[in-house]
Design an enzyme around this catalytic site. Structure first.
Site, PDB file in Angstrom:
ATOM      1  N   ALA A  97       0.838  -1.206   0.000  1.00 52.63           N
ATOM      2  CA  ALA A  97       0.000   0.000   0.000  1.00 52.63           C
ATOM      3  C   ALA A  97       0.869   1.250   0.000  1.00 52.63           C
ATOM      4  CB  ALA A  97      -0.917   0.000   1.217  1.00 52.63           C
TER       5      ALA A  97
ATOM      6  N   SER B 184       1.853   6.065  -5.135  1.00 56.09           N
ATOM      7  CA  SER B 184       2.971   5.540  -5.931  1.00 56.09           C
ATOM      8  C   SER B 184       3.365   6.380  -7.156  1.00 56.09           C
ATOM      9  CB  SER B 184       2.616   4.118  -6.396  1.00 56.09           C
ATOM     10  OG  SER B 184       1.586   4.171  -7.357  1.00 56.09           O
TER      11      SER B 184
ATOM     12  N   THR C  21      11.257   0.744  -3.754  1.00 56.88           N
ATOM     13  CA  THR C  21      11.584   1.169  -5.114  1.00 56.88           C
ATOM     14  C   THR C  21      13.061   1.530  -5.268  1.00 56.88           C
ATOM     15  OG1 THR C  21      11.211   2.998  -6.673  1.00 56.88           O
ATOM     16  CG2 THR C  21      10.800   3.473  -4.385  1.00 56.88           C
ATOM     17  N   ASP C  22      13.553   1.451  -6.495  1.00 53.64           N
ATOM     18  CA  ASP C  22      14.926   1.894  -6.773  1.00 53.64           C
ATOM     19  C   ASP C  22      15.051   3.414  -6.694  1.00 53.64           C
ATOM     20  OD1 ASP C  22      13.564   2.583  -9.100  1.00 53.64           O
ATOM     21  OD2 ASP C  22      14.846   1.443 -10.466  1.00 53.64           O
ATOM     22  N   GLU C  23      13.903   4.126  -6.654  1.00 53.53           N
ATOM     23  CA  GLU C  23      13.968   5.595  -6.670  1.00 53.53           C
ATOM     24  C   GLU C  23      14.571   6.158  -5.390  1.00 53.53           C
ATOM     25  OE1 GLU C  23      10.657   7.570  -8.480  1.00 53.53           O
ATOM     26  OE2 GLU C  23      10.071   5.774  -9.580  1.00 53.53           O
TER      27      GLU C  23
ATOM     28  N   TYR D  75       7.835  11.460  -3.463  1.00 54.00           N
ATOM     29  CA  TYR D  75       7.513  10.025  -3.457  1.00 54.00           C
ATOM     30  C   TYR D  75       8.720   9.218  -2.982  1.00 54.00           C
ATOM     31  CZ  TYR D  75       7.237   5.293  -5.381  1.00 54.00           C
ATOM     32  OH  TYR D  75       7.295   3.925  -5.526  1.00 54.00           O
TER      33      TYR D  75
ATOM     34  N   SER E  72       9.516   9.651   0.661  1.00 61.39           N
ATOM     35  CA  SER E  72       8.582   8.967   1.575  1.00 61.39           C
ATOM     36  C   SER E  72       8.850   7.463   1.588  1.00 61.39           C
ATOM     37  CB  SER E  72       7.132   9.275   1.196  1.00 61.39           C
ATOM     38  OG  SER E  72       6.805   8.708  -0.062  1.00 61.39           O
ATOM     39  N   LYS E  73       9.220   6.898   0.432  1.00 63.25           N
ATOM     40  CA  LYS E  73       9.554   5.463   0.405  1.00 63.25           C
ATOM     41  C   LYS E  73      10.866   5.215   1.160  1.00 63.25           C
ATOM     42  CE  LYS E  73       7.683   2.507  -1.400  1.00 63.25           C
ATOM     43  NZ  LYS E  73       6.554   1.628  -0.983  1.00 63.25           N
TER      44      LYS E  73
ATOM     45  N   ARG F 244      14.859   4.296 -17.843  1.00 59.26           N
ATOM     46  CA  ARG F 244      14.332   3.486 -16.751  1.00 59.26           C
ATOM     47  C   ARG F 244      14.658   2.016 -17.050  1.00 59.26           C
ATOM     48  NH1 ARG F 244      14.201   7.848 -15.014  1.00 59.26           N
ATOM     49  NH2 ARG F 244      12.483   9.022 -14.063  1.00 59.26           N
TER      50      ARG F 244
HETATM   51  P1  NAD Z   1      -0.706   1.434  -7.052  1.00 59.60           P
HETATM   52  O1  NAD Z   1      -0.738   2.925  -6.909  1.00 59.60           O
HETATM   53  O2  NAD Z   1      -1.173   0.810  -8.311  1.00 59.60           O
HETATM   54  O3  NAD Z   1      -1.543   0.758  -5.867  1.00 59.60           O
HETATM   55  C1  NAD Z   1      -1.462   1.200  -4.546  1.00 59.60           C
HETATM   56  C2  NAD Z   1      -2.559   0.488  -3.759  1.00 59.60           C
HETATM   57  O4  NAD Z   1      -2.467   0.923  -2.389  1.00 59.60           O
HETATM   58  C3  NAD Z   1      -3.970   0.831  -4.224  1.00 59.60           C
HETATM   59  O5  NAD Z   1      -4.754  -0.338  -4.252  1.00 59.60           O
HETATM   60  C4  NAD Z   1      -4.479   1.798  -3.182  1.00 59.60           C
HETATM   61  O6  NAD Z   1      -5.895   1.769  -3.027  1.00 59.60           O
HETATM   62  C5  NAD Z   1      -3.761   1.301  -1.945  1.00 59.60           C
HETATM   63  N1  NAD Z   1      -3.606   2.345  -0.930  1.00 59.60           N
HETATM   64  C6  NAD Z   1      -3.120   3.596  -1.102  1.00 59.60           C
HETATM   65  N2  NAD Z   1      -3.156   4.272   0.052  1.00 59.60           N
HETATM   66  C7  NAD Z   1      -3.650   3.410   0.990  1.00 59.60           C
HETATM   67  C8  NAD Z   1      -3.904   3.513   2.367  1.00 59.60           C
HETATM   68  N3  NAD Z   1      -3.662   4.660   3.040  1.00 59.60           N
HETATM   69  N4  NAD Z   1      -4.396   2.439   3.017  1.00 59.60           N
HETATM   70  C9  NAD Z   1      -4.630   1.282   2.360  1.00 59.60           C
HETATM   71  N5  NAD Z   1      -4.438   1.136   1.036  1.00 59.60           N
HETATM   72  C10 NAD Z   1      -3.938   2.190   0.367  1.00 59.60           C
HETATM   73  O7  NAD Z   1       0.807   1.037  -6.732  1.00 59.60           O
HETATM   74  P2  NAD Z   1       1.703  -0.109  -7.380  1.00 59.60           P
HETATM   75  O8  NAD Z   1       2.285   0.396  -8.645  1.00 59.60           O
HETATM   76  O9  NAD Z   1       0.952  -1.374  -7.371  1.00 59.60           O
HETATM   77  O10 NAD Z   1       2.885  -0.154  -6.307  1.00 59.60           O
HETATM   78  C11 NAD Z   1       2.816  -1.049  -5.184  1.00 59.60           C
HETATM   79  C12 NAD Z   1       4.063  -0.845  -4.330  1.00 59.60           C
HETATM   80  O11 NAD Z   1       5.223  -1.085  -5.126  1.00 59.60           O
HETATM   81  C13 NAD Z   1       4.214   0.556  -3.775  1.00 59.60           C
HETATM   82  O12 NAD Z   1       4.682   0.463  -2.446  1.00 59.60           O
HETATM   83  C14 NAD Z   1       5.254   1.206  -4.663  1.00 59.60           C
HETATM   84  O13 NAD Z   1       5.994   2.190  -3.965  1.00 59.60           O
HETATM   85  C15 NAD Z   1       6.111   0.016  -5.032  1.00 59.60           C
HETATM   86  N6  NAD Z   1       6.789   0.141  -6.331  1.00 59.60           N
HETATM   87  C16 NAD Z   1       6.076   0.311  -7.473  1.00 59.60           C
HETATM   88  C17 NAD Z   1       6.746   0.402  -8.700  1.00 59.60           C
HETATM   89  C18 NAD Z   1       5.995   0.555 -10.000  1.00 59.60           C
HETATM   90  O14 NAD Z   1       6.639   0.649 -11.052  1.00 59.60           O
HETATM   91  N7  NAD Z   1       4.673   0.565 -10.018  1.00 59.60           N
HETATM   92  C19 NAD Z   1       8.136   0.339  -8.745  1.00 59.60           C
HETATM   93  C20 NAD Z   1       8.838   0.178  -7.533  1.00 59.60           C
HETATM   94  C21 NAD Z   1       8.153   0.053  -6.347  1.00 59.60           C
HETATM   95  P1  TYD Z   2       6.383   6.851 -14.635  1.00 59.90           P
HETATM   96  O1  TYD Z   2       5.652   5.739 -15.313  1.00 59.90           O
HETATM   97  O2  TYD Z   2       5.588   7.952 -14.015  1.00 59.90           O
HETATM   98  O3  TYD Z   2       7.349   6.169 -13.563  1.00 59.90           O
HETATM   99  P2  TYD Z   2       8.551   6.822 -12.681  1.00 59.90           P
HETATM  100  O4  TYD Z   2       8.403   8.282 -12.676  1.00 59.90           O
HETATM  101  O5  TYD Z   2       8.278   6.218 -11.341  1.00 59.90           O
HETATM  102  O6  TYD Z   2       9.816   6.336 -13.312  1.00 59.90           O
HETATM  103  O7  TYD Z   2       7.373   7.509 -15.672  1.00 59.90           O
HETATM  104  C1  TYD Z   2       8.362   6.752 -16.343  1.00 59.90           C
HETATM  105  C2  TYD Z   2       9.184   7.702 -17.170  1.00 59.90           C
HETATM  106  O8  TYD Z   2       8.351   8.234 -18.224  1.00 59.90           O
HETATM  107  C3  TYD Z   2       9.685   8.909 -16.402  1.00 59.90           C
HETATM  108  O9  TYD Z   2      10.991   9.231 -16.874  1.00 59.90           O
HETATM  109  C4  TYD Z   2       8.713  10.019 -16.750  1.00 59.90           C
HETATM  110  C5  TYD Z   2       8.289   9.663 -18.151  1.00 59.90           C
HETATM  111  N1  TYD Z   2       6.904  10.040 -18.534  1.00 59.90           N
HETATM  112  C6  TYD Z   2       6.670  10.750 -19.703  1.00 59.90           C
HETATM  113  O10 TYD Z   2       7.612  11.105 -20.452  1.00 59.90           O
HETATM  114  N2  TYD Z   2       5.389  11.058 -20.034  1.00 59.90           N
HETATM  115  C7  TYD Z   2       4.326  10.705 -19.248  1.00 59.90           C
HETATM  116  O11 TYD Z   2       3.160  11.027 -19.582  1.00 59.90           O
HETATM  117  C8  TYD Z   2       4.597   9.948 -18.046  1.00 59.90           C
HETATM  118  C9  TYD Z   2       3.455   9.540 -17.152  1.00 59.90           C
HETATM  119  C10 TYD Z   2       5.902   9.640 -17.741  1.00 59.90           C
END
Ligand code: NAD
Ligand code: TYD
Length: 372
Positions: free
Chosen positions: A86, A89, A137-139, A163, A166-167, A227
């Site tokens: 959760a 993100s 995350t790697d961020e 973001y 906070s992570k 990325r």
């Molecule tokens: P997402 O935004 O798709 O989903 C987040 C989920 O958390 C949602 O279902 C939302 O309803 C729930 N949520 C948000 N706030 C909440 C709260 N206060 N209480 C309970 N539930 C809550 O995110 P995701 O892309 O599935 O990412 C999941 C995890 O993986 C996150 O911790 C994110 O930091 C990490 N992560 C994601 C990516 C990516 O590329 N998507 C990469 C690295 C790490």
């Molecule tokens: P994103 O999917 O938001 O992931 P993150 O910022 O966590 O890497 O973005 C991936 C890359 O794509 C990032 O360099 C920002 C870029 N980007 C665009 O160029 N256009 C867009 O509309 C979005 C959403 C992202």
């Protein structure tokens, strides 16, 4: 851990969480899975459709900012394993509204850790084994230049967006509960995920939806940012390995070995969409606003827009530790993973239209019983 586990998956209605719940239920069918999710804009019960009917699954509509719902769920379900997804993100949202990121990602994580400590460490009826797996995350490592080596687990934290900050804070909290209270924890830091059920605000699903509906494809800056792309099932396999074979207290990087410039991703996506329309005439009927339906190139929609504030230039993961210690290896390369994702988006127009306008709630209530 041995025997059936009672697993609390926070954020299980989001993109990676929902893929993980399906993966885990298929692989460990005797484990109990309880999803705790606040159903923010990013969380959809429609994402969990494939597990809704299983006896071992339960959905709790609750917020990790609410200690009472966490405590009640842990107690009632005798939870012994937490997989914590959760989070807020999306980097762009964190630039506009950082507070929600501090609340959920920092305070919410601390609430979970406090509840886990109470039930697993301070309680007379604590389970024999427990595990808190934190998904990060790697961020948190900041940004890389062109010739820099990829992030390892030893790279110093240097988060650049609200973001990422906070992570990073949540990672430190998890580490401290291990060091101070002896909580059994593992953490994984992964690269950019993509695949089915990703909310269409992140780069890949946003570009696919815009291309199919004839809208501009906004590339930030000059599109040279890089990325590392990880197919979501490979991420789930990586988490499974960390949870089952990883050293307690350790952190593992999980990557896809797939570094791409944003502009190359967008161009690849445009040609894949053109090819899909050329191979299937029905797509032009289904998506009449797509340039590909009118014999034009999808690439004509690409436009360069103002750069993101503080835009990290490059992320790259060195997953050597997970490979050597756990046998982790991604199965999808970008071409295969991307094709799976595009096919899924073409076949699930109803899903992305419903999650974008919020009407998935009507869809789920027509199909399933009321939320718990
Ligand atoms: P997402 O935004 O798709 O989903 C987040 C989920 O958390 C949602 O279902 C939302 O309803 C729930 N949520 C948000 N706030 C909440 C709260 N206060 N209480 C309970 N539930 C809550 O995110 P995701 O892309 O599935 O990412 C999941 C995890 O993986 C996150 O911790 C994110 O930091 C990490 N992560 C994601 C990516 C990516 O590329 N998507 C990469 C690295 C790490
Ligand atoms: P994103 O999917 O938001 O992931 P993150 O910022 O966590 O890497 O973005 C991936 C890359 O794509 C990032 O360099 C920002 C870029 N980007 C665009 O160029 N256009 C867009 O509309 C979005 C959403 C992202």
């Amino acid at each position: 851990m041995t025997g059936a586990r009672k697993v609390l998956v926070t954020g299980g209605a989001g993109f990676i969480g929902a893929n993980f719940v399906r993966y885990w239920s298929d692989k460990y069918p005797s484990d109990r899975i309880v999803v705790l999710d606040a159903l923010t804009y990013a969380g959809n019960r429609a994402n969990l459709e494939s597990v809704e009917d299983r006896d071992t699954y339960r959905f709790v509509h609750g917020n990790i900012l609410d200690p009472a719902v966490i405590g009640d769920t842990m107690q009632r379900e005798a939870i012994d394993t937490i997989v914590h997804f959760a989070a807020e993100s999306h980097v762009d949202r964190s630039i506009h509204e950082p507070d929600a990121f501090i609340q959920t990602n920092v305070i919410g994580t601390n609430n979970l850790l406090m509840a886990a400590r109470k039930h697993w460490i301070d309680s007379d009826s604590a389970p024999a084994n427990h595990l808190f797996h934190h998904v990060s995350t790697d961020e948190v490592y900041g940004t890389l230049g062109p010739g820099d080596p990829a992030f390892t687990e030893q790279t110093l934290y240097a988060p650049n967006s609200p973001y990422a900050a906070s992570k990073a804070a949540s990672d430190h909290l998890v580490r401290s509960y291990h060091h101070t209270f002896g909580m059994q924890v593992t953490t994984s830091n992964c690269s950019n995920n993509y695949g089915p059920y990703q909310f269409p605000e992140k780069l890949i699903p946003l570009m696919i939806v815009n291309a199919l509906t004839g809208k501009a494809l906004p590339v930030y800056g000059d599109g040279s940012n890089i990325r590392d792309w990880l197919y979501v099932d490979d991420h789930c396999r990586g988490i499974d390995l960390v949870m089952n074979k990883g050293r307690v207290g350790a952190t593992y990087n999980i990557g896809g070995n797939n570094e791409w410039r944003n502009i190359d991703i967008v161009n690849q996506l445009c040609s894949s969409i053109d090819a899909a329309f050329a191979a299937n005439e029905q797509l032009a009927v289904q998506f009449p606003q797509a340039p590909a339906a009118k014999g034009q190139k999808t690439e004509s929609l690409v436009c360069f827009v103002a750069d993101r504030l503080g835009h990290d230039w490059r992320y790259a993961i060195d997953a050597t530790l997970a490979e050597s210690e756990l046998g982790y290896k991604p199965e999808e390369d970008f071409e295969s993973g991307f094709q799976l994702t595009l096919n899924w988006m073409l076949q699930n127009e109803g899903w992305w239209r419903a999650v974008m306008d919020g009407s998935y709630r009507d869809w789920i209530s027509r199909n399933y019983s009321a939320e718990s």
